[in-house]
Write a protein that holds these residues in place. Structure first.
Motif, PDB file in Angstrom:
ATOM      1  N   LEU A  63      40.163  38.256  35.491  1.00 59.11           N
ATOM      2  CA  LEU A  63      41.596  38.191  35.764  1.00 59.11           C
ATOM      3  C   LEU A  63      42.158  39.601  35.931  1.00 59.11           C
ATOM      4  O   LEU A  63      41.953  40.468  35.081  1.00 59.11           O
ATOM      5  N   TYR A 105      39.379  33.033  32.881  1.00 63.45           N
ATOM      6  CA  TYR A 105      40.397  33.252  33.909  1.00 63.45           C
ATOM      7  C   TYR A 105      39.889  34.295  34.896  1.00 63.45           C
ATOM      8  O   TYR A 105      39.297  35.293  34.488  1.00 63.45           O
ATOM      9  N   TYR A 106      40.166  34.072  36.181  1.00 60.55           N
ATOM     10  CA  TYR A 106      39.651  34.929  37.241  1.00 60.55           C
ATOM     11  C   TYR A 106      40.724  35.180  38.290  1.00 60.55           C
ATOM     12  O   TYR A 106      41.706  34.447  38.388  1.00 60.55           O
ATOM     13  N   SER A 107      40.488  36.224  39.090  1.00 57.64           N
ATOM     14  CA  SER A 107      41.303  36.514  40.272  1.00 57.64           C
ATOM     15  C   SER A 107      40.400  36.417  41.491  1.00 57.64           C
ATOM     16  O   SER A 107      39.272  36.913  41.471  1.00 57.64           O
ATOM     17  N   ASN A 126      49.527  38.606  37.562  1.00 57.42           N
ATOM     18  CA  ASN A 126      48.089  38.499  37.753  1.00 57.42           C
ATOM     19  C   ASN A 126      47.859  38.031  39.184  1.00 57.42           C
ATOM     20  O   ASN A 126      48.564  37.135  39.677  1.00 57.42           O
ATOM     21  N   PRO A 129      45.427  34.032  40.463  1.00 56.47           N
ATOM     22  CA  PRO A 129      44.680  33.614  39.284  1.00 56.47           C
ATOM     23  C   PRO A 129      44.151  32.181  39.385  1.00 56.47           C
ATOM     24  O   PRO A 129      44.726  31.324  40.055  1.00 56.47           O
ATOM     25  N   GLN A 131      41.895  29.321  36.615  1.00 53.52           N
ATOM     26  CA  GLN A 131      41.277  29.085  35.314  1.00 53.52           C
ATOM     27  C   GLN A 131      40.084  28.156  35.492  1.00 53.52           C
ATOM     28  O   GLN A 131      40.166  27.140  36.184  1.00 53.52           O
ATOM     29  N   GLN A 133      37.653  25.757  33.304  1.00 59.32           N
ATOM     30  CA  GLN A 133      37.549  25.087  32.017  1.00 59.32           C
ATOM     31  C   GLN A 133      36.141  24.520  31.837  1.00 59.32           C
ATOM     32  O   GLN A 133      35.436  24.271  32.819  1.00 59.32           O
TER      33      GLN A 133
END
Length: 150
Positions: A63, A105-107, A126, A129, A131, A133
């Protein structure tokens, strides 16, 4: 006999893929290109261009906040991302991609001629973004629209 064997193999393959996807998680989606005038028109029957699937490299970083990048001169482009590159994947001819990732979490960025591109932010700034799971696949379509007008 041969047809039964092939059918059995196909069922086994589909079952194996379904079980594998249940026990993994990540992001899947499509990269879409938008260019042209998307402004609403009144009283004319002008055709609005459509988003089309494109082949791109998709870069997935930890993220990333807007303070962790070196922005280019053009909005949405980044010359350097100062967070950890987690994965890089190329889309197929229909713009589709799928990548397994750890929970977190990532970008997400696409690689363009002018640099890495992303133009969406959350309320904490951010960049693009998403997520991931546990044991879930997040669907994410990435729109590359720096040549579109809204």
């Amino acid at each position: 006999m041969r047809t039964h064997w092939l059918s059995s193999c196909l069922v086994l393959l589909i079952t194996t893929l379904a079980v594998a996807q249940k026990n993994t998680q990540g992001i899947s989606g499509q990269v879409l290109w938008k260019a042209g005038n998307f402004m609403p028109t009144i009283g004319t029957k002008a055709s609005v261009p459509k988003a089309v699937p494109v082949v791109r490299e998709v870069y997935i970083y930890a993220l990333t906040n807007d303070k962790q990048v070196d922005a280019g001169e053009d909005a949405g482009f980044y010359q350097k991302v100062n967070s950890k590159l987690v994965r890089k994947v190329k889309t197929d001819k229909k713009g589709r991609f799928s990548v397994t990732l750890p929970v977190g979490y990532y970008s997400v960025f696409t690689k363009e001629e002018k640099g890495l591109y992303a133009n969406l932010f959350d309320d904490a700034m951010n960049i693009n973004p998403v997520q991931v799971q546990k044991r879930r696949w997040t669907k994410m379509d990435v729109v590359v629209d720096y040549q579109a007008v809204y």
